[in-house]
Design an enzyme around this catalytic site. Structure first.
Site, short mmCIF file in Angstrom:
data_model
loop_
_atom_site.label_atom_id
_atom_site.label_comp_id
_atom_site.label_asym_id
_atom_site.label_seq_id
_atom_site.Cartn_x
_atom_site.Cartn_y
_atom_site.Cartn_z
CE LYS A 123 -17.90 0.70 3.63
NZ LYS A 123 -17.73 1.99 2.94
CD GLU A 139 -19.97 9.36 8.33
OE1 GLU A 139 -18.87 9.52 8.89
OE2 GLU A 139 -20.06 8.76 7.23
CD GLU A 167 -16.20 1.30 -0.29
OE1 GLU A 167 -16.39 0.97 0.90
OE2 GLU A 167 -16.00 2.48 -0.65
CE1 TYR A 223 -39.70 -9.17 16.83
CE2 TYR A 223 -40.59 -7.81 18.59
CZ TYR A 223 -40.36 -9.05 18.04
OH TYR A 223 -40.79 -10.18 18.68
#
Length: 121
Positions: free
Chosen positions: A99, A74, A22, A54
């Site tokens: 994800k 997290e 990953e 934004y």
């Protein structure tokens, strides 16, 4: 507070995860953000400086996703929340990190973590 700015589906390539592959290959992450703040000043002035821009927020969020790798989404969500709450006008923020390419050995649509933080007054 009932006013909100929402930015959804912000996609960026990051190298987050607990597995070496990953980190090496990376993958796309999708971020949704909800900011709670008083939009009255911006509505009255019609001036972008009286609100959270934004586009600029998106740039800062992408910089976090594409930046230093972390093991857990997290942790990534927590870092993104810090970016959102850096603007003192934001009373609270909710961040969802998706994800969709998570290394799960079964068919699935998405893996996501949602975190909300409120500014300490």
């Amino acid at each position: 507070m009932s006013d909100r700015i929402m930015l959804t589906g912000l996609r960026a390539h990051g190298r987050h995860g607990v597995y070496d592959f990953e980190r090496a290959q990376g993958q796309d992450f999708v971020v949704d953000v909800v900011l709670d703040l008083d939009l009255g000043p911006a509505a009255r002035s019609d001036d972008v400086t009286d609100t959270v821009h934004y586009g600029e927020l998106a740039e800062r969020l992408v910089a976090v996703v594409t930046g230093e790798p972390v093991n857990l989404i997290e942790t990534l969500a927590d870092r993104l929340l810090a970016v959102c709450l850096a603007d003192p006008r934001v009373g609270s923020a909710t961040v969802t990190v998706h994800k969709p390419e998570a290394p799960v050995p079964h068919t699935f649509t998405d893996v996501a973590v949602t975190m909300t933080r409120t500014r300490a007054r």
